[in-house]
Write an enzyme that holds these catalytic residues in place. Sequence first.
Site, PDB file in Angstrom:
ATOM      1  N   ARG A 121      -5.391   9.923 -11.493  1.00  0.00           N
ATOM      2  CA  ARG A 121      -4.799  10.667 -10.378  1.00  0.00           C
ATOM      3  C   ARG A 121      -4.371   9.649  -9.335  1.00  0.00           C
ATOM      4  O   ARG A 121      -5.047   9.405  -8.351  1.00  0.00           O
ATOM      5  CB  ARG A 121      -5.831  11.653  -9.802  1.00  0.00           C
ATOM      6  CG  ARG A 121      -5.236  12.664  -8.849  1.00  0.00           C
ATOM      7  CD  ARG A 121      -5.844  12.567  -7.462  1.00  0.00           C
ATOM      8  NE  ARG A 121      -5.371  11.385  -6.751  1.00  0.00           N
ATOM      9  CZ  ARG A 121      -5.857  10.959  -5.600  1.00  0.00           C
ATOM     10  NH1 ARG A 121      -6.841  11.556  -5.025  1.00  0.00           N
ATOM     11  NH2 ARG A 121      -5.374   9.891  -4.995  1.00  0.00           N
ATOM     12  N   TYR A 130       0.879  -1.176   0.000  1.00  0.00           N
ATOM     13  CA  TYR A 130       0.000   0.000   0.000  1.00  0.00           C
ATOM     14  C   TYR A 130       0.910   1.217   0.000  1.00  0.00           C
ATOM     15  O   TYR A 130       2.099   1.115  -0.337  1.00  0.00           O
ATOM     16  CB  TYR A 130      -0.900  -0.133   1.256  1.00  0.00           C
ATOM     17  CG  TYR A 130      -2.073   0.783   1.315  1.00  0.00           C
ATOM     18  CD1 TYR A 130      -3.135   0.638   0.431  1.00  0.00           C
ATOM     19  CD2 TYR A 130      -2.140   1.794   2.264  1.00  0.00           C
ATOM     20  CE1 TYR A 130      -4.230   1.490   0.492  1.00  0.00           C
ATOM     21  CE2 TYR A 130      -3.228   2.642   2.336  1.00  0.00           C
ATOM     22  CZ  TYR A 130      -4.278   2.488   1.442  1.00  0.00           C
ATOM     23  OH  TYR A 130      -5.356   3.331   1.509  1.00  0.00           O
ATOM     24  N   ASP A 181     -13.836   6.414  -2.662  1.00  0.00           N
ATOM     25  CA  ASP A 181     -12.994   6.355  -1.462  1.00  0.00           C
ATOM     26  C   ASP A 181     -12.265   7.677  -1.224  1.00  0.00           C
ATOM     27  O   ASP A 181     -12.171   8.147  -0.095  1.00  0.00           O
ATOM     28  CB  ASP A 181     -11.998   5.207  -1.664  1.00  0.00           C
ATOM     29  CG  ASP A 181     -11.035   5.076  -0.526  1.00  0.00           C
ATOM     30  OD1 ASP A 181     -11.458   5.248   0.629  1.00  0.00           O
ATOM     31  OD2 ASP A 181      -9.854   4.780  -0.788  1.00  0.00           O
ATOM     32  N   ASP A 182     -11.748   8.295  -2.284  1.00  0.00           N
ATOM     33  CA  ASP A 182     -10.953   9.520  -2.103  1.00  0.00           C
ATOM     34  C   ASP A 182     -11.822  10.675  -1.621  1.00  0.00           C
ATOM     35  O   ASP A 182     -11.350  11.548  -0.908  1.00  0.00           O
ATOM     36  CB  ASP A 182     -10.270   9.909  -3.416  1.00  0.00           C
ATOM     37  CG  ASP A 182      -9.320   8.822  -3.862  1.00  0.00           C
ATOM     38  OD1 ASP A 182      -8.327   8.593  -3.172  1.00  0.00           O
ATOM     39  OD2 ASP A 182      -9.614   8.161  -4.886  1.00  0.00           O
ATOM     40  N   LYS A 189      -5.440  -1.847  -2.813  1.00  0.00           N
ATOM     41  CA  LYS A 189      -6.634  -1.574  -1.985  1.00  0.00           C
ATOM     42  C   LYS A 189      -7.361  -2.890  -1.692  1.00  0.00           C
ATOM     43  O   LYS A 189      -7.881  -3.100  -0.594  1.00  0.00           O
ATOM     44  CB  LYS A 189      -7.582  -0.614  -2.706  1.00  0.00           C
ATOM     45  CG  LYS A 189      -7.021   0.796  -2.866  1.00  0.00           C
ATOM     46  CD  LYS A 189      -7.428   1.728  -1.733  1.00  0.00           C
ATOM     47  CE  LYS A 189      -6.687   3.055  -1.830  1.00  0.00           C
ATOM     48  NZ  LYS A 189      -6.901   3.966  -0.717  1.00  0.00           N
ATOM     49  N   ASN A 230      -0.185  11.670  -0.264  1.00  0.00           N
ATOM     50  CA  ASN A 230       0.574  10.429  -0.482  1.00  0.00           C
ATOM     51  C   ASN A 230       1.256  10.470  -1.840  1.00  0.00           C
ATOM     52  O   ASN A 230       0.794  11.173  -2.730  1.00  0.00           O
ATOM     53  CB  ASN A 230      -0.388   9.230  -0.466  1.00  0.00           C
ATOM     54  CG  ASN A 230      -1.072   9.082   0.866  1.00  0.00           C
ATOM     55  OD1 ASN A 230      -0.445   9.158   1.900  1.00  0.00           O
ATOM     56  ND2 ASN A 230      -2.392   8.892   0.835  1.00  0.00           N
ATOM     57  N   GLU A 247     -11.703   4.693  -7.226  1.00  0.00           N
ATOM     58  CA  GLU A 247     -10.443   5.062  -6.596  1.00  0.00           C
ATOM     59  C   GLU A 247      -9.539   5.826  -7.546  1.00  0.00           C
ATOM     60  O   GLU A 247      -9.353   5.422  -8.709  1.00  0.00           O
ATOM     61  CB  GLU A 247      -9.727   3.772  -6.143  1.00  0.00           C
ATOM     62  CG  GLU A 247      -8.539   3.989  -5.254  1.00  0.00           C
ATOM     63  CD  GLU A 247      -8.909   4.537  -3.871  1.00  0.00           C
ATOM     64  OE1 GLU A 247      -9.806   3.986  -3.216  1.00  0.00           O
ATOM     65  OE2 GLU A 247      -8.281   5.541  -3.473  1.00  0.00           O
ATOM     66  N   ASP A 248      -8.999   6.912  -7.065  1.00  0.00           N
ATOM     67  CA  ASP A 248      -7.973   7.686  -7.764  1.00  0.00           C
ATOM     68  C   ASP A 248      -8.400   8.125  -9.174  1.00  0.00           C
ATOM     69  O   ASP A 248      -7.627   8.019 -10.141  1.00  0.00           O
ATOM     70  CB  ASP A 248      -6.636   6.931  -7.759  1.00  0.00           C
ATOM     71  CG  ASP A 248      -6.018   6.934  -6.359  1.00  0.00           C
ATOM     72  OD1 ASP A 248      -6.698   7.384  -5.412  1.00  0.00           O
ATOM     73  OD2 ASP A 248      -4.876   6.494  -6.208  1.00  0.00           O
ATOM     74  N   ASN A 253      -5.233   7.859   7.110  1.00  0.00           N
ATOM     75  CA  ASN A 253      -5.383   7.308   5.763  1.00  0.00           C
ATOM     76  C   ASN A 253      -6.761   6.669   5.641  1.00  0.00           C
ATOM     77  O   ASN A 253      -7.253   6.060   6.600  1.00  0.00           O
ATOM     78  CB  ASN A 253      -4.298   6.245   5.525  1.00  0.00           C
ATOM     79  CG  ASN A 253      -4.250   5.805   4.074  1.00  0.00           C
ATOM     80  OD1 ASN A 253      -5.159   5.156   3.572  1.00  0.00           O
ATOM     81  ND2 ASN A 253      -3.179   6.172   3.389  1.00  0.00           N
TER      82      ASN A 253
END
Length: 553
Positions: A117, A64, A253-254, A135, A395, A230-231, A440
């Site tokens: 991203r 991770y 999630d972000d 994840k 991060n 995610e991202d 986190n």
Amino acid sequence: MSFEQQYERFINSYHSLEHNTQGEPDSVVSLAKWRILNRLHDRNETLYYRVLIDNIKDFAPIIYTPTVGLVCENYSGLFRRPRGMYFSAKDKGEMMSMIYNWPAEKVDMIVVTDGSRILGLGDLGVQGIGIPIGKLDVYVAAAGINPQKVLPIMLDVGTNNEELLEDKLCAFVTSTVEHTQINVKFYSFFFRRKKRLRQPRLEGEEYLAVVDEFMEAVHARWPKAIVQFEDFQMKWAFETLQRYRSRFCMFNDDVQGTAGVALAGLLGAVRAQGRPLADFTKQKIVVVGAGRMPGTHKIGELGEGHNQFWVLDKDGLITKSRKDLDPAVARFARGYGPEEVEDLHEGASLVEVVKKVKPHVLLGLSGVGGIFNEEVLKAMKESDSPCPAIFAMSNPTTKAECTPEDVFKHVGENAVFASGSPFSNVTLSNGRKGYANQANNMYLFPGIGLGALLSGARHISDGMLHAAAECLASYITDDAIRKGILFPSISSIRHITARVGAAVARAAVDEDLAEGCPDLDPRDLRSMSESDTVDYVARKMWYPVYSPLVNDK
Ligand SMILES: NC(=O)c1ccc[n+]([C@@H]2O[C@H](COP(=O)([O-])OP(=O)(O)OC[C@H]3O[C@@H](n4cnc5c(N)ncnc54)[C@H](O)[C@@H]3O)[C@@H](O)[C@H]2O)c1
Ligand SMILES: O=C(O)C[C@H](O)C(=O)O
Ligand SMILES: [Mg+2]
């Protein structure tokens, strides 16, 4: 060999690797550790997840953040065996058959990205697949999701990263259906190679058509699977969340996981000052980075109409006079209300804002490493809080806004600190520990997914997300908070996740969103006490043991 011997043999080889790489650069050591774990993942899932669960604090930084960032940056070179599924714009019209060709009968948890991203590292194209894989490893280790029921997904819609568009080595990374299953009765490996899209990212309706088709296909085959976005770059993160959140059981999630973790941290910062939680509304909070800010609207609502936030982006302080003010950020823009600090102007620098506002909390989600420099941190010394809180949430480690050493040195030893990626604690002048908490979203997303799955939630509501955040915030005792501990240790992640999962499931029941799952009627869930729900959730977690093919006589 017995399982225990196999386990010991792996741990010994891991320790030899640590010994043999002493003195090597950190990135070389981290990638070597990732490789040895990845090879184990490929050949023995059961052993891999046992090793991961037992050593989560040591191995999370490898599978991770931060190492997973380095892995994504180098993914085409590190790639040996396929993992996950790739849908490209060229698969339009075929996604339904692709989903039905996936060899696992049931999928419970999906993490999907478009690679636009990746952490604070920007557009990494298809190489971003490392994030859904990482994840989902956390889902297995923390939430006890069966690894045969997880599915990492990459939506290949091109890349705007010039280097990747040029990089010929990255040409063959993707494949349509990829799967390995070891330690079950069959071993399957489906692999159709195809080229990644070597073109700029799709935009507008073309982009949405790919995501729409993917979501419809997943829902058709596995209507109860949870899909975690995610991202995704900001514009698509919000657009897809609005588009799908009431139709499918999905969350971002972000946006939502991060808001919950930030909220838990902020409540911890209030308690650290010895003040009641009701005083949250009196906290002055400077947020650096406006990307995920709209996701924190729930936090804003706690402020009962006060604008207690000063939000900065790359152009400085955001005020009402900002040209092209993003409507999603507008509610946080300065320029109204009695609490206004009048002499701050549009675009004011971070140092100016901190000096004038004297905030209780400085929260970084900028993706800019070191932006909380000495001058900013020294200005935080004048904070109106007896324990100024600094959250450097970006991060991976290279993008953290500051280090805990800097905080305890420049802000003072009374400060509290948390970061997105792990740092070591600091020894303070009086021999006390200066805690480097990890803020986190891994504290929340496994429980949000697990709670939604076990309750059979129709969709994931704000109430369920709020329950998750409150559960995390209340996990820490007053004693721990007084020492500067705002988040529990990652070693307790399975225990935390059982609690968060139960809180989410109960909220789903309360809101009549729970439809239950095959072995649980929603009425049973409704009649369970709080602790029975936690026990139930913990019992439902998968744990890695070999399944005998022949039972002992
Ligand atoms: N700890 C966690 O759980 C967690 C969760 C989500 C995101 N993150 C991290 O947060 C970071 C940002 O993610 P994001 O999705 O919001 O990215 P984003 O690209 O959507 O937003 C970045 C924001 O930072 C601003 N910014 C850039 N340079 C700046 C500067 N010099 N000064 C002030 N602001 C500046 C941008 O204008 C933008 O508003 C990433 O590093 C990501 O890894 C951490
Ligand atoms: O992946 C992480 O470590 C947290 C977060 O989702 C991020 O994008 O940085
Ligand atoms: Mg993320």
